[in-house]
Design a protein around this motif. Sequence first.
Motif, short mmCIF file in Angstrom:
data_model
loop_
_atom_site.label_atom_id
_atom_site.label_comp_id
_atom_site.label_asym_id
_atom_site.label_seq_id
_atom_site.Cartn_x
_atom_site.Cartn_y
_atom_site.Cartn_z
N LYS A 28 -12.72 -3.75 -2.31
CA LYS A 28 -13.68 -3.87 -1.20
C LYS A 28 -12.97 -4.12 0.14
N MET A 29 -11.91 -3.34 0.39
CA MET A 29 -11.09 -3.53 1.57
C MET A 29 -10.60 -2.20 2.11
N ASP A 30 -10.27 -2.19 3.38
CA ASP A 30 -9.63 -1.03 4.01
C ASP A 30 -8.13 -1.33 4.05
N ILE A 31 -7.38 -0.65 3.20
CA ILE A 31 -5.95 -0.95 3.07
C ILE A 31 -5.21 -0.79 4.40
N ARG A 32 -5.76 -0.03 5.32
CA ARG A 32 -5.12 0.18 6.60
C ARG A 32 -5.15 -1.05 7.50
N SER A 33 -5.90 -2.05 7.05
CA SER A 33 -5.96 -3.32 7.80
C SER A 33 -5.04 -4.38 7.20
N TYR A 34 -4.27 -3.99 6.19
CA TYR A 34 -3.40 -4.95 5.49
C TYR A 34 -1.98 -4.39 5.34
N SER A 36 1.45 -2.97 5.84
CA SER A 36 2.01 -2.13 6.90
C SER A 36 0.94 -1.33 7.64
N GLY A 37 -0.30 -1.35 7.11
CA GLY A 37 -1.37 -0.56 7.71
C GLY A 37 -1.34 0.89 7.28
N ASN A 38 -0.46 1.21 6.35
CA ASN A 38 -0.29 2.58 5.89
C ASN A 38 -1.15 2.85 4.65
N ALA A 39 -1.86 3.97 4.65
CA ALA A 39 -2.69 4.33 3.50
C ALA A 39 -1.89 5.17 2.52
N ALA A 41 1.08 4.88 -1.15
CA ALA A 41 1.37 4.21 -2.41
C ALA A 41 2.20 2.93 -2.24
N THR A 42 3.20 2.95 -1.36
CA THR A 42 4.06 1.77 -1.20
C THR A 42 3.25 0.58 -0.69
N ASN A 43 2.43 0.82 0.31
CA ASN A 43 1.59 -0.27 0.84
C ASN A 43 0.54 -0.68 -0.19
N ALA A 44 0.08 0.29 -0.98
CA ALA A 44 -0.90 -0.02 -2.03
C ALA A 44 -0.30 -0.97 -3.06
N VAL A 45 0.97 -0.76 -3.41
CA VAL A 45 1.64 -1.66 -4.35
C VAL A 45 1.73 -3.07 -3.77
N ARG A 46 2.14 -3.14 -2.51
CA ARG A 46 2.31 -4.45 -1.87
C ARG A 46 0.99 -5.20 -1.72
N VAL A 47 -0.06 -4.46 -1.35
CA VAL A 47 -1.34 -5.10 -1.03
C VAL A 47 -2.23 -5.27 -2.26
N MET A 48 -2.26 -4.25 -3.13
CA MET A 48 -3.22 -4.25 -4.24
C MET A 48 -2.59 -4.46 -5.61
N GLY A 49 -1.25 -4.48 -5.67
CA GLY A 49 -0.58 -4.69 -6.95
C GLY A 49 -0.06 -3.40 -7.56
N GLY A 102 -1.39 8.28 5.33
CA GLY A 102 -0.15 7.78 4.75
C GLY A 102 1.07 8.47 5.33
N LYS A 103 2.17 8.41 4.57
CA LYS A 103 3.42 9.01 5.04
C LYS A 103 3.82 10.24 4.23
N GLY A 104 3.02 10.56 3.23
CA GLY A 104 3.18 11.83 2.54
C GLY A 104 4.29 11.93 1.52
N VAL A 105 4.87 10.82 1.10
CA VAL A 105 6.01 10.88 0.19
C VAL A 105 5.61 11.44 -1.17
N ALA A 106 4.61 10.82 -1.81
CA ALA A 106 4.20 11.26 -3.14
C ALA A 106 3.70 12.70 -3.12
N THR A 107 2.92 13.05 -2.11
CA THR A 107 2.37 14.40 -2.01
C THR A 107 3.47 15.43 -1.77
N THR A 108 4.44 15.08 -0.94
CA THR A 108 5.56 15.99 -0.68
C THR A 108 6.42 16.18 -1.92
N ILE A 109 6.67 15.11 -2.65
CA ILE A 109 7.43 15.22 -3.90
C ILE A 109 6.74 16.21 -4.84
N ALA A 110 5.41 16.08 -4.96
CA ALA A 110 4.65 16.96 -5.85
C ALA A 110 4.77 18.41 -5.41
#
Length: 195
Positions: A28-34, A36-39, A41-49, A102-110
Amino acid sequence: MNVILLIIISYLIGCFSSAYLIGKIFKKMDIRSYGSGNAGATNAVRVMGKKLGVLTFLLDFTKGIIAVLLGYRMMGYNGGLIAAFFVVMGHDWPIFLGFKGGKGVATTIACFAVLNFPIALISVIIGITVALTTRFVSLGSIVFFTIVPILNIVNFNNFNKEFFIASIFLAIIGIYKHKENIKRLKNGCENRIGR
């Protein structure tokens, strides 16, 4: 006509922001407010586990594969290259989220994994090695973006001009999206793995 349709579809696929949606659904949060503010995977790990971070990575990875395979189907290899560029653009600058993605790392790898798996695999291994050695995920990502076009040049017997040009553009985008990380790396205040 096919080119325009492919560009639009690929961009819209990229606009599917996994980190944002997972944050809204599970936390129930906007990850962009937590964090690094980046939407991404890396920020998702830090913020959401780790679990939700890995889920974010997998979904971002999947949309890259879907877009490139669609490009292949519509226009062959060059269609895959076009799709790769615009799906990353959609991820990085999603229209539905005020162009804050986001920064496109996972999508670019794919995308690279479908377009040139050997180069993608070697680049990812090198990037992960750098990240684990230095404990800077951002540095590993920057190395990944940089090494892909370099490996294409080194592999001169199978040099692919179209892939090289696409990898240069995606590297420029990826490194640009890491500009704040680069500043922090220079100033010695970048976040390390585990912090």
